[in-house]
Design an enzyme around this catalytic site. Structure first.
Site, PDB file in Angstrom:
ATOM      1  N   SER A 111       0.797  -1.218   0.000  1.00 57.10           N
ATOM      2  CA  SER A 111       0.000   0.000   0.000  1.00 57.10           C
ATOM      3  C   SER A 111       0.834   1.274   0.000  1.00 57.10           C
ATOM      4  O   SER A 111       0.284   2.368  -0.057  1.00 57.10           O
ATOM      5  CB  SER A 111      -0.945   0.016   1.208  1.00 57.10           C
ATOM      6  OG  SER A 111      -0.230   0.000   2.405  1.00 57.10           O
TER       7      SER A 111
ATOM      8  N   LYS B  64      -6.310   3.750   8.806  1.00 55.24           N
ATOM      9  CA  LYS B  64      -5.404   4.711   8.185  1.00 55.24           C
ATOM     10  C   LYS B  64      -5.986   6.121   8.232  1.00 55.24           C
ATOM     11  O   LYS B  64      -5.271   7.095   8.490  1.00 55.24           O
ATOM     12  CB  LYS B  64      -5.126   4.297   6.740  1.00 55.24           C
ATOM     13  CG  LYS B  64      -4.334   3.002   6.629  1.00 55.24           C
ATOM     14  CD  LYS B  64      -4.140   2.579   5.174  1.00 55.24           C
ATOM     15  CE  LYS B  64      -3.338   1.286   5.082  1.00 55.24           C
ATOM     16  NZ  LYS B  64      -3.160   0.827   3.695  1.00 55.24           N
TER      17      LYS B  64
END
Length: 781
Positions: free
Chosen positions: A678, A721
């Site tokens: 990611s 996140k």
């Protein structure tokens, strides 16, 4: 002066001065040689200078030499002689005879220890007399080399200790260790012999006692009757009752005194301790359940909703006569709470039990590697015990408790089995009604148990086990939620623990928010509670240090209550020190080549800075990666550099930007391992920023996997996140388009203050992330 001698290597053997030895070596016409210990090709720094007494013929026709050790020699440079043998320069180091009192004291102590050793070994006095005849302290210390149980390394230490007093002290220490070991072995042997004799004596006495009782007619087998009563009162299932009666008959046949009788008694004790047929009178009220859960925990709506649904379904089935049968057993709930530490996973199990009026038992699975911890040991093993589930039912005294399986992701596996495989049956509602413990060897119905499992991450939970669980994610708390939890739960609890009354200390939400944002960086609230405890201990010290009232009034009518301590910023700084957590995105991204990424760790979401720089190099576009990156992350960095080179024109990068230059990508902190795909968009953004001279906007955090064609692929953990980005002061989040639906899980208060930029391609990411091109800016890094 150094003297050159023929070197005789001794593999894993040490010869000390005063020793005589015959070796299968040809010394030629040499009169003196040096014997040097050798281990795996490495020589000791000190050897023994020996005189060749005579050359001898060994059995089998070989040649040997009889040698007598004389003194130590410091080994110097080596060279091959004309005879093809190795010769070394040796500086002789004869023993000096010290006359200080410490040396004489060590001599006496050494002789005493050696005499005790020889006495334990059964010496007839000859060796002890030989030791007493040695007068020189150096030679006395060298007698340690005759000890058969000293290691090669220990003897080398004796050889390399040139100073006589130090060598004697070392020899005393080694001989004391040998003496202690011998004394312990002697004591163990004596204890074993004594225990065996005692056991045999008790066996004979028990047999005589049993015979006397039979002769007197007093053998009424009271223990057997006691067990029959317990079995009758235990309300066991038919199969279990038959097993218990068979074991009781074995006990009556074998007698109670033998080892087999003791094993049977232990088995029956465990069998009757299981609460067969005993269940708690649970409360099935969805409204009350929600009230209890809300009173104990803030937030966690997903968990609370699922518990309320479970209670509501069970209530309807009970009211409508659907509570029995196979379908009812398969309707159990196996909830698994997965999230960062400190988010309330463990404590919510107690709240669930209290809401349902059930007993609560916690089983910690962290670090368990033995399958028998779950299923129990088979009775053939000495010291066998049931598994933890049977012990949990015994402790709960009911067959329908709430059992919390804590840290299920930290279960290990080794040669003793895989405990996670044993949990497959326990956590499957279709199978746990017939769970069989290896020790009890009877079926246990666990279908009425509410199992709650907790874990920190998905990755380490085996796939088949995870498939049987109903997963509820704990993604951490927002700042506002942490402030509310601190105000309503943590602060009152810590105030009480530190002996303070409610009217003695006050705090407002602003100070709590300061503690949250400047002294903690976590998804949960465990560290926050510790910080509050520190502040309140400082407050308690102030309250306890106040002087007593000068003239207190007995009836209290005119007494003035002491003024409450108000926790302000000065008190927080005094208790907790300077600010620990900083929002550094603006400072880190002020220069081109630094981008702010978002990541998920075992402790929740986190902000990750990716730094890129360029340097002159002979190659073209070489790449160096640092920061403990895993294989997947290294590949993402290679993809990022390839993409930037292939699309330099679209990115406004000059043609010569890659000429004779090498690149370095670093991801702090360097001591923490990192992996995952990611960070792909973050790496491309950092390299594009570096080469185009356009800094990354300090308000932007980004996440997403990237392909060579520049497509942005979806990632996991978006909610964690986003919460990390919000806590770090970021206001814009660039994310994959295919993760747009995951924004529904983000709290509304966070969505209201942040802007989200779903992207399909890396071009869209760079449009949002990079500052616009200014005419005055250079276009090279």
């Amino acid at each position: 002066m150094p003297v050159t001698y023929l070197l005789i290597p001794l593999d894993d053997t040490v010869v000390l001065p005063t020793m005589d030895i015959t070796l299968p070596v040809d010394v030629g016409d040499a009169e003196r040689v040096v014997l040097v210990p050798r281990h795996e090709g490495e020589y000791a720094s000190v050897g023994t200078i020996a005189t060749v007494i005579e050359s001898v013929r060994l059995p089998g026709g070989g040649r040997g030499a009889s040698l007598s050790g004389e003194s130590r020699g410091l080994i110097g440079a080596a060279q091959t002689g004309a005879d093809g043998k190795l010769h070394v320069q040796v500086t002789e180091a004869p023993d000096e005879v010290p006359v200080d009192g410490r040396t004489r004291e060590l001599e006496r102590e050494y002789r005493g220890v050696v005499e005790e050793l020889l006495e334990l070994r059964g010496d007839d006095g000859r060796v002890a007399g030989w030791v007493r005849a040695i007068r020189e302290p150096g030679a006395l210390a060298d007698t340690t080399g005759y000890a058969p149980d000293l290691t090669f390394e220990q003897k080398v230490r004796i050889l390399e200790t040139v100073d006589v007093t130090e060598r004697l002290a070392l020899a005393v220490e080694m001989q004391k260790e040998r003496l202690t070991a011998l004394q312990i072995r002697r004591k163990i042997r004596d204890d074993v012999e004594s225990g065996a004799n005692k056991q045999q004596r008790e066996y004979l006495l028990r047999q005589q006692l049993a015979s006397i009782r039979r002769e007197l007619g007093e053998d009424n087998d009271s223990a057997g009757e006691d067990y029959r009563t317990k079995i009758a009162e235990a309300d066991m299932p038919e199969a279990v009752r038959e097993q218990a009666e068979r074991e009781l008959e074995r006990l009556e046949r074998s007698g109670e005194g033998g080892q087999e009788g003791q094993m049977i008694r232990t088995y029956l004790d465990w069998l009757v301790s299981v609460p067969w047929g005993v269940t708690s009178d649970e409360t099935l009220d969805p409204v009350k359940t929600r009230e209890v859960l809300d009173a104990d925990h803030a937030g966690l709506d997903d968990v609370k909703d699922r518990i309320v649904e479970y209670v509501a379904v069970k209530k309807l089935r009970s009211e409508r006569g659907l509570g029995d049968g196979e379908d009812a057993r398969k309707a159990g709930a196996i909830l698994t709470l997965i999230g960062p530490p400190g988010t309330g996973k463990t404590s919510i199990g107690e709240s669930i039990a209290r809401a349902m009026d059930r007993e609560f038992v916690r089983i910690s699975l962290g670090g368990i590697r033995d399958e028998a911890e779950i299923r129990g040991h088979r009775r053939t093993y000495i010291g066998a015990l049931p598994g933890r589930l049977v012990r949990a039912l015994r402790d709960a005294k009911t067959m329908n408790p709430v059992i919390l399986l804590d840290e299920v992701d930290k279960v290990g596996a080794d040669w003793r089995g895989d405990p996670s495989s044993a949990l497959l049956e326990v956590l499957d509602p279709a199978q746990n009604s017939t769970f069989r413990d290896h020790y009890l060897d009877v079926e246990l119905d666990l279908s009425d148990v509410v199992f709650i499992a907790t874990a920190n991450q998905y990755d380490t939970i085996p796939g088949p086990l995870l498939d049987r669980m109903e997963v509820i994610s704990f993604d951490g708390y927002t700042v506002a939620e942490k402030v509310a939890i601190a105000r309503d739960y943590l602060f009152p609890r810590q105030r009480q623990r530190n002996g303070l009354l409610e009217d003695e200390v006050t705090v407002d939400d602003g100070i709590l928010r300061t503690i949250v944002t400047e002294y903690t960086r976590e998804a949960g609230v465990r560290s926050l509670e510790r910080q509050l405890g520190t502040v309140l201990r400082k407050t308690a010290t102030k309250v306890a240090s106040r002087p007593a009232p000068a003239d207190p009034v007995a009836d209290g009518e005119d007494a003035v209550a002491p003024e409450a301590v108000v926790i302000d910023l000065d008190l927080v700084r005094e208790a907790l020190g300077r600010q620990k957590v900083y929002q550094e995105a603006a400072a880190r991204t002020a220069v081109p080549g630094v981008a702010t990424g978002l990541a998920v760790t075992g402790t929740g979401g986190d902000v990750l800075f990716v730094e890129a720089t360029a340097m002159d190099g002979k190659g073209t576009g070489g790449l160096t990666l640092t920061g403990q990156l895993g294989d997947v992350m290294k590949e993402s960095a290679q993809i990022a550099l390839t993409y930037v080179r292939a699309h330099r024109e679209q990115l406004g990068i000059p043609a010569d930007a890659f000429q004779d230059r090498e690149f370095h990508v670093h991801v702090p902190a360097g001591a923490i391992p990192k992996d995952g795909p990611s960070a792909g968009v973050t790496m491309i953004t950092a390299l594009a920023s570096l080469l185009s001279g356009r800094p990354v906007k300090h308000t932007v955090g980004m996440t997403g996997e990237v392909t060579l064609q520049g497509r942005v692929l979806p990632i996991g953990g978006l909610k964690q996140k986003v919460l990390a980005a919000h806590a770090a002061g970021l206001t814009d989040v660039v994310m994959p388009e295919r993760n747009r639906g995951d924004l529904d899980d983000v709290p509304q208060e966070v969505r209201d203050v942040m802007t989200f930029h779903p992207a399909m391609t890396i071009a869209e990411v760079l449009d949002v992330a990079l500052e616009p091109v200014r005419k005055a800016d250079p276009v090279t890094a």
